[in-house]
Design an enzyme around this catalytic site. Structure first.
Site, mmCIF file in Angstrom:
data_model
loop_
_atom_site.group_PDB
_atom_site.id
_atom_site.type_symbol
_atom_site.label_atom_id
_atom_site.label_comp_id
_atom_site.label_asym_id
_atom_site.label_seq_id
_atom_site.Cartn_x
_atom_site.Cartn_y
_atom_site.Cartn_z
ATOM 1 N N TYR A 1 0.862 -1.109 -0.271
ATOM 2 C CA TYR A 1 -0.188 0.188 0.107
ATOM 3 C C TYR A 1 0.608 1.332 -0.173
ATOM 4 C CZ TYR A 1 -3.095 -3.582 1.827
ATOM 5 O OH TYR A 1 -4.147 -4.557 1.628
ATOM 6 N N GLY B 1 -13.284 -5.159 0.966
ATOM 7 C CA GLY B 1 -14.021 -5.351 -0.150
ATOM 8 C C GLY B 1 -15.103 -4.957 0.553
ATOM 9 N N LEU C 1 -16.952 -2.804 0.732
ATOM 10 C CA LEU C 1 -17.809 -1.750 -0.169
ATOM 11 C C LEU C 1 -17.818 -1.362 -0.776
ATOM 12 C CD1 LEU C 1 -18.053 1.148 2.740
ATOM 13 C CD2 LEU C 1 -19.812 -0.125 2.259
#
Length: 318
Positions: free
Chosen positions: A57, A202, A204
């Site tokens: 990330y 994930g 949403l």
């Protein structure tokens, strides 16, 4: 907030966890670090105790942000990070070689500014490295006290069986939401049979299930490629999702909750799910996500959402 033991471990984790992919500042649009730190603090204040991050990330940036945010409150949080996926420019590279794992562990400990990671996860399978070699190195790191529990992400049941014959793991982190439920047929039964936990991500669908988009968004920002990862935003799928989102909004209005809270509540009440990981770009979002565990959808509403989800998923082009 509700708390559950994660698999066969002694870790009691919040039903809603904090995902930190956005804090890498290179995938979900621009996010200011100070804003991210405030969101993490708000999440913890609201009862969220599980923070999930990864070197991939933002090429380690999200871990650095998490490290700054948990300074002084390390004893209040359970930190989950990962190995086996790193960035080379825009590319994500899967590498579970022993030397890469060790390097990533040392870098993660430094960036997070911790002596030990609570949950260390294989981020993605690496077809070029025998799993046995990766596991041997991970067990050495565990014996050295670098992490407490081993877990995996994005493994199917065959890989879960393979690694479980080599060592104990406590959980799987798969993508799971009202728009993606392929783990229900084989993977979740395996998880339940083997007393493992699920940290779903994930939740949403990249934000689409929050109901905030009246029209299909155009992610033009070079730092926002969520449409590439989540196919629900594609033109050919957009109309298919709207009937589900309409139902989510109707149920949200009945409970005086947001659509995002309904989607999260559905996920945390599904069989096998220990924690639903959800991102938050602001303090408001973090508190709202946490509050999704404080109400309960009725059995009829769970069934209606699941039935509508079945209809929509059947017609998605992925």
């Amino acid at each position: 907030m509700k708390y559950n033991y994660l698999g066969n471990s002694n870790l009691k984790v919040s039903a809603v966890g904090l995902g930190t992919w956005a804090y890498g500042n290179d995938t979900f649009g621009k996010v200011e670090d100070q804003q991210s730190i405030k969101a993490i603090r708000a999440a913890v204040d609201s009862g969220i105790n599980l923070i999930d991050t990864a070197p991939a990330y933002g090429d380690g940036h999200a871990e650095e942000v998490v490290g700054r945010a948990i300074e002084g409150i390390r004893d209040q949080v359970i930190i989950a990070s990962k190995c086996g996926t790193h960035r080379e420019g825009e590319k994500y590279v899967m590498d579970l070689s022993p030397q890469r794992i060790r390097k990533e562990m040392e870098n993660s400990l430094r960036r997070l500014n911790v002596e030990q990671i609570d949950i260390y996860q294989i981020h993605w399978p690496d077809p070029d490295t025998p799993l046995k070699e990766s596991v041997e190195e991970l067990l050495k790191l565990k014996q050295e006290g670098k992490f407490k529990y081993l877990a995996v992400c994005n493994f199917g049941e065959e890989l879960l069986k393979e690694i479980s014959e080599m060592t104990d793991i406590i959980s799987l982190q798969p993508q799971y939401s009202l728009l993606k439920r392929d783990i229900e047929n084989k993977t979740i039964p395996y998880i339940l049979d083997n007393n493992l936990g699920i940290l779903s991500y994930g939740t949403l669908g990249g934000g689409i299930l929050s109901g905030k988009y009246e029209e299909r968004p155009q992610f033009d920002d070079e730092k926002d490629n969520r449409a590439g990862f989540y196919p629900f935003f594609r033109k050919e799928n957009w109309d298919q999702t709207q009937s589900l989102i309409k139902l989510i909004k109707e149920i949200a209005d009945k409970h005086n909750q947001s659509p995002a809270q309904v989607a999260i509540n559905w996920a945390i009440n599904r069989s096998g799910v220990t924690t639903a990981l959800v991102g938050a770009k602001s303090e408001k979002q973090a508190r709202e996500n946490a509050a999704a565990a404080d109400f309960k959808l009725s059995g009829e509403e769970m069934i209606a959402l699941t039935k509508k989800s079945d209809e929509v998923i059947k017609n998605l082009k992925v």
